[in-house]
Write a protein that holds these residues in place. Structure first.
Motif, PDB file in Angstrom:
ATOM      1  N   LEU A  37       0.797  -1.271   0.028  1.00  0.00           N
ATOM      2  CA  LEU A  37      -0.030   0.019   0.181  1.00  0.00           C
ATOM      3  C   LEU A  37       0.668   1.241  -0.220  1.00  0.00           C
ATOM      4  CD1 LEU A  37      -2.345  -1.188   2.581  1.00  0.00           C
ATOM      5  CD2 LEU A  37      -2.803  -1.326   0.187  1.00  0.00           C
ATOM      6  N   ASP A  38       2.037   1.257   0.653  1.00  0.00           N
ATOM      7  CA  ASP A  38       2.948   2.425   0.948  1.00  0.00           C
ATOM      8  C   ASP A  38       4.197   1.757   0.878  1.00  0.00           C
ATOM      9  OD1 ASP A  38       3.769   4.951   0.879  1.00  0.00           O
ATOM     10  OD2 ASP A  38       2.907   5.293   2.928  1.00  0.00           O
ATOM     11  N   ARG A  70       0.629   0.054  -4.532  1.00  0.00           N
ATOM     12  CA  ARG A  70      -0.721   0.791  -4.726  1.00  0.00           C
ATOM     13  C   ARG A  70      -0.449   2.512  -4.592  1.00  0.00           C
ATOM     14  NH1 ARG A  70      -5.891  -1.241  -1.799  1.00  0.00           N
ATOM     15  NH2 ARG A  70      -5.712   0.523  -0.388  1.00  0.00           N
ATOM     16  N   ASP A  72      -0.786   4.526  -1.663  1.00  0.00           N
ATOM     17  CA  ASP A  72      -1.337   5.127  -0.623  1.00  0.00           C
ATOM     18  C   ASP A  72      -0.427   5.677   0.303  1.00  0.00           C
ATOM     19  OD1 ASP A  72      -3.639   3.849  -1.703  1.00  0.00           O
ATOM     20  OD2 ASP A  72      -3.831   2.381  -0.164  1.00  0.00           O
ATOM     21  N   LEU A  74       0.116   6.015   3.780  1.00  0.00           N
ATOM     22  CA  LEU A  74      -0.104   5.598   5.120  1.00  0.00           C
ATOM     23  C   LEU A  74       0.942   5.928   6.087  1.00  0.00           C
ATOM     24  CD1 LEU A  74      -1.845   2.300   3.847  1.00  0.00           C
ATOM     25  CD2 LEU A  74      -2.873   4.612   4.354  1.00  0.00           C
TER      26      LEU A  74
END
Length: 138
Positions: A37-38, A70, A72, A74
């Motif tokens: 995600l990060d 991805r 994001d 975070l």
């Protein structure tokens, strides 16, 4: 719709992430086991300066181009400060926030049933190895 999410900080005594580590993470992504995600690369320079490279920069230069992220955002400034504080000069860290993609279906089913994850404990690898060694001797 989300599996469990964790932060992973892998540190190395050199200024680059070893290719075998990148390949191992990329394999998990390719198999659908995890979703990154990060992702950040942190390098502690010999002069004490710390450089943080975000996923959208030139990761190929750091041997990370193989990874899919991805994107994001975070990780917080506090997270980065904690990581920076523990890094000796000349070292590096790969910091990933990742979802256990494999667990999505189970997570959704638990939530739909009104349940929740009540406890999650990570057992250090050294403890697992010691337990197996003790069981083998016994």
């Amino acid at each position: 719709m989300t599996g469990p999410v964790e932060i992973l900080v892998l540190t190395f005594p050199e200024p680059q992430v070893p290719a075998a580590v990148v390949e191992g993470v990329a394999e998990l992504v390719d198999q659908g086991t995890i979703t990154v995600l990060d992702l950040l690369f942190v390098a502690a320079q010999d002069d004490g300066d710390v450089r943080v490279v975000e996923f959208d920069e030139d990761l190929d230069r750091f041997g990370l181009a193989r990874l899919t992220v991805r994107g994001d955002a975070l990780l917080s400034a506090d997270d980065l400060e904690t990581i920076r504080d523990g890094m000796p000069p000349g070292s590096s860290a790969l910091v990933a926030v990742y979802e256990h993609t494999w667990a999505r279906r189970v997570s959704d089913a638990v939530r739909a049933a009104g349940g929740e994850l009540a406890l999650h404990v990570r057992i250090p690898a050294a403890d697992v190895d010691a337990a197996y060694a003790a069981a083998t001797v016994a």
